[in-house]
Motif scaffolding. Structure first.
Motif, PDB file in Angstrom:
ATOM      1  N   VAL A 171     -17.625  -4.242   5.139  1.00 11.61           N
ATOM      2  CA  VAL A 171     -16.685  -3.135   5.306  1.00 11.61           C
ATOM      3  C   VAL A 171     -15.305  -3.546   4.803  1.00 11.61           C
ATOM      4  O   VAL A 171     -14.613  -2.773   4.122  1.00 11.61           O
ATOM      5  N   VAL A 172     -14.896  -4.771   5.118  1.00 10.41           N
ATOM      6  CA  VAL A 172     -13.593  -5.262   4.658  1.00 10.41           C
ATOM      7  C   VAL A 172     -13.532  -5.250   3.131  1.00 10.41           C
ATOM      8  O   VAL A 172     -12.566  -4.754   2.534  1.00 10.41           O
ATOM      9  N   GLU A 173     -14.547  -5.791   2.490  1.00  6.41           N
ATOM     10  CA  GLU A 173     -14.527  -5.893   1.020  1.00  6.41           C
ATOM     11  C   GLU A 173     -14.550  -4.508   0.372  1.00  6.41           C
ATOM     12  O   GLU A 173     -13.835  -4.264  -0.606  1.00  6.41           O
ATOM     13  N   ARG A 174     -15.359  -3.617   0.888  1.00 11.52           N
ATOM     14  CA  ARG A 174     -15.443  -2.276   0.301  1.00 11.52           C
ATOM     15  C   ARG A 174     -14.140  -1.511   0.496  1.00 11.52           C
ATOM     16  O   ARG A 174     -13.656  -0.834  -0.410  1.00 11.52           O
ATOM     17  N   THR A 175     -13.526  -1.646   1.665  1.00 14.32           N
ATOM     18  CA  THR A 175     -12.272  -0.943   1.940  1.00 14.32           C
ATOM     19  C   THR A 175     -11.159  -1.435   1.026  1.00 14.32           C
ATOM     20  O   THR A 175     -10.315  -0.664   0.570  1.00 14.32           O
ATOM     21  N   ALA A 176     -11.162  -2.735   0.722  1.00 11.66           N
ATOM     22  CA  ALA A 176     -10.099  -3.327  -0.083  1.00 11.66           C
ATOM     23  C   ALA A 176     -10.150  -2.888  -1.547  1.00 11.66           C
ATOM     24  O   ALA A 176      -9.238  -3.223  -2.317  1.00 11.66           O
ATOM     25  N   GLN A 177     -11.177  -2.151  -1.935  1.00 12.10           N
ATOM     26  CA  GLN A 177     -11.243  -1.625  -3.303  1.00 12.10           C
ATOM     27  C   GLN A 177     -10.538  -0.274  -3.426  1.00 12.10           C
ATOM     28  O   GLN A 177     -10.355   0.242  -4.536  1.00 12.10           O
ATOM     29  N   ARG A 178     -10.123   0.298  -2.301  1.00  9.73           N
ATOM     30  CA  ARG A 178      -9.465   1.604  -2.324  1.00  9.73           C
ATOM     31  C   ARG A 178      -7.955   1.430  -2.462  1.00  9.73           C
ATOM     32  O   ARG A 178      -7.422   0.344  -2.219  1.00  9.73           O
ATOM     33  N   PRO A 179      -7.232   2.505  -2.806  1.00  8.45           N
ATOM     34  CA  PRO A 179      -5.754   2.434  -2.795  1.00  8.45           C
ATOM     35  C   PRO A 179      -5.266   2.149  -1.370  1.00  8.45           C
ATOM     36  O   PRO A 179      -5.752   2.746  -0.404  1.00  8.45           O
ATOM     37  N   PRO A 180      -4.299   1.247  -1.195  1.00 10.51           N
ATOM     38  CA  PRO A 180      -3.862   0.858   0.152  1.00 10.51           C
ATOM     39  C   PRO A 180      -2.882   1.852   0.760  1.00 10.51           C
ATOM     40  O   PRO A 180      -2.239   2.637   0.061  1.00 10.51           O
ATOM     41  N   LEU A 181      -2.749   1.754   2.093  1.00 12.14           N
ATOM     42  CA  LEU A 181      -1.716   2.507   2.806  1.00 12.14           C
ATOM     43  C   LEU A 181      -0.336   1.993   2.427  1.00 12.14           C
ATOM     44  O   LEU A 181       0.621   2.754   2.308  1.00 12.14           O
ATOM     45  N   LEU A 182      -0.219   0.691   2.285  1.00 13.56           N
ATOM     46  CA  LEU A 182       1.070   0.092   1.920  1.00 13.56           C
ATOM     47  C   LEU A 182       0.827  -1.169   1.122  1.00 13.56           C
ATOM     48  O   LEU A 182      -0.227  -1.814   1.229  1.00 13.56           O
ATOM     49  N   ALA A 183       1.806  -1.502   0.301  1.00 16.70           N
ATOM     50  CA  ALA A 183       1.798  -2.734  -0.477  1.00 16.70           C
ATOM     51  C   ALA A 183       3.231  -3.224  -0.581  1.00 16.70           C
ATOM     52  O   ALA A 183       4.147  -2.441  -0.834  1.00 16.70           O
ATOM     53  N   THR A 184       3.435  -4.529  -0.350  1.00 17.49           N
ATOM     54  CA  THR A 184       4.778  -5.077  -0.450  1.00 17.49           C
ATOM     55  C   THR A 184       4.695  -6.550  -0.796  1.00 17.49           C
ATOM     56  O   THR A 184       3.667  -7.209  -0.565  1.00 17.49           O
ATOM     57  N   LEU A 185       5.764  -7.065  -1.354  1.00 19.09           N
ATOM     58  CA  LEU A 185       5.874  -8.477  -1.720  1.00 19.09           C
ATOM     59  C   LEU A 185       7.023  -9.079  -0.927  1.00 19.09           C
ATOM     60  O   LEU A 185       8.170  -8.640  -1.044  1.00 19.09           O
ATOM     61  N   THR A 186       6.731 -10.073  -0.096  1.00 24.38           N
ATOM     62  CA  THR A 186       7.764 -10.704   0.713  1.00 24.38           C
ATOM     63  C   THR A 186       8.328 -11.928   0.005  1.00 24.38           C
ATOM     64  O   THR A 186       7.739 -12.446  -0.942  1.00 24.38           O
ATOM     65  N   GLU A 187       9.487 -12.401   0.478  1.00 19.83           N
ATOM     66  CA  GLU A 187      10.220 -13.439  -0.235  1.00 19.83           C
ATOM     67  C   GLU A 187       9.501 -14.781  -0.246  1.00 19.83           C
ATOM     68  O   GLU A 187       9.864 -15.675  -1.016  1.00 19.83           O
ATOM     69  N   ASP A 188       8.455 -14.951   0.575  1.00 22.34           N
ATOM     70  CA  ASP A 188       7.675 -16.187   0.537  1.00 22.34           C
ATOM     71  C   ASP A 188       6.618 -16.170  -0.558  1.00 22.34           C
ATOM     72  O   ASP A 188       5.827 -17.110  -0.681  1.00 22.34           O
TER      73      ASP A 188
END
Length: 427
Positions: A171-188
């Motif tokens: 379920v995790v792998e299949r869900t991760a192929q969809r467009p996400p609710l949010l995406a961000t890049l943190t300073e780390d």
């Protein structure tokens, strides 16, 4: 004896992860999602890190997880007021329906971690469902409990691991192929993605799979102890029966294990070294920090080893006197526990040689960032004790035996960013 309506006879025998209505930042109300996130509360280097995060955005989550005031009561009241204000202003909003959340962390160095965020039934140690591997400090549990009571919220998930590779992982792998609710890049340097899982069939697959597994607490022992304390304070059923977690299947996504270092306030390096020269081998290293850490790793292959810093140099401390260890390390634990660096540090050096209480924040601090530990020691004339990390296999083996390691012995990562999804208990 059962208390507060918690029945051993009817309790599930495995992990019970349930969906909840996640509380998330409205991207239109904040500068950026990255600017409102924070490392977990116990990773933030104080006060420098707190100030940096507060300056990043007026709505940074650090204002909830590490409120700044003179007393516990003032801090928790401040956090509760802030959370109520952000809710009323729409800075934080609840998702429309309960969900589990697939959470991904990806780094340019190749690190990829995916897991499930949900609310987990809080179980008792005797059930053997959630395995701790470290002791906790009562004053920290009390502090976290006061904060959760005041806010009526789980502000950041703790990190659990399990070995599965079953239908939950699918379920995790299949869900991760969809467009996400949010995406961000943190300073780390980490890219963060979040997806929701609301399909009843997927939720059922996850819950059926996890019911056959136990989990190891990778990060968040104090929060888990807090969940247990707060559950005991409320009659079941109640929202306090559950706690917010990130559950990672390490058969697919192995975590990295790093050390947590010690900063000994008020103990100059010269004094620390003078008191141990008759009991350990001490060598000063003319090396920068990376080289000194490599020397520590080599020495740790042969036995207990530490790096002391704070006077502008690095001092490798190893080869402890066996007679000293025999006198100071408790003999009623497995050999794997007796030979841990953390065990020797706490039982032999802190308790016996340096006489520093491990739970006195005025005498000792626990810091994840290596360079920051050294800088703070040099700035204040204190001693930094740099540790070599423990292998995950050792941690898991001890946990299964019911043996806890000395507090703050390990740092598993990557840790989930705080601020991406919260849980309000009254929603």
């Amino acid at each position: 004896m059962n208390t507060a309506g918690h029945s051993e006879a009817t309790a599930p025998r495995g992990l019970e992860l349930t969906p909840f209505r996640g509380l998330r930042y409205d991207p239109d109300r904040v500068g950026s999602l990255a600017a409102v996130t924070s490392p977990p509360y116990d990773v933030v280097v104080r006060p420098d890190g707190v100030h940096h995060l507060q300056d990043a955005d007026p709505h940074n989550i650090v204002r909830l997880i590490l409120p700044q005031a003179g007393t516990v009561g003032a801090r928790t009241e401040q956090a509760a007021d802030t959370l109520r204000r952000w809710l009323s202003e729409g800075v934080l909003t609840a998702d429309p329906e309960p969900a589990l959340y697939v959470y991904e962390q990806r780094h340019s160095d190749g690190m990829l971690q995916r897991g499930l965020i949900g609310t987990l039934r809080v179980s008792d140690p005797a059930e053997g469902i959630v395995l701790p591997h470290e002791d906790v400090m009562p004053h920290v549990v009390a502090d976290r409990a006061a904060l959760m009571r005041a806010t009526s919220a789980n502000l950041e998930p703790l990190l659990l691991t399990y070995h599965g590779n079953g239908s939950a992982a699918e379920v995790v792998e299949r869900t991760a192929q969809r467009p996400p609710l949010l995406a961000t890049l943190t300073e780390d340097g980490y890219h963060h993605h979040l997806w929701s899982v609301t399909d009843p069939d997927d939720l059922s697959r996850v819950q059926t799979d996890l019911a056959h597994h136990q989990a190891l607490i990778a990060d968040g022992h104090h929060r888990w102890a807090t969940y247990r304390r707060l559950r005991a304070e409320h009659a079941s059923p109640s929202p306090w029966d559950l706690g917010l977690v990130l559950l990672v299947d390490t058969s697919r996504y192995p975590l990295r294990v790093r050390a947590i270092h010690r900063l000994l306030h008020g103990l100059p390096v010269a004094d620390a070294l003078a008191s141990i020269r008759d009991h350990f081998r001490v060598r000063s290293l003319d090396l920068p920090l990376p080289g000194a850490l490599e020397a520590l790793a080599d020495a740790a292959c042969e036995g207990n080893a530490f790096l002391l810093a704070g006077d502008g140099a690095f001092h490798l401390v190893d080869r402890p006197d066996p007679d000293l260890l025999a006198r100071t390390v408790p003999a009623d634990r497995p050999a794997a526990w007796r030979t841990l660096d953390a065990t020797v540090l706490h039982a032999t050096l802190l308790d016996h040689v340096w006489r520093i209480p491990e739970d006195d924040p005025a005498r000792i601090a626990y810091i994840h960032d290596t360079a920051a530990t050294v800088r703070k020691a040099e700035r204040h004339g204190s001693t930094a004790v740099l540790m070599h990390p423990v292998r995950e296999a050792v941690v898991r083996d001890l946990a299964r035996q019911g043996v806890t390691m000395p507090r703050k012995s390990t740092s598993f990562g990557p840790k989930p960013a705080s601020g991406l999804v919260l849980r309000a208990l009254d929603i």
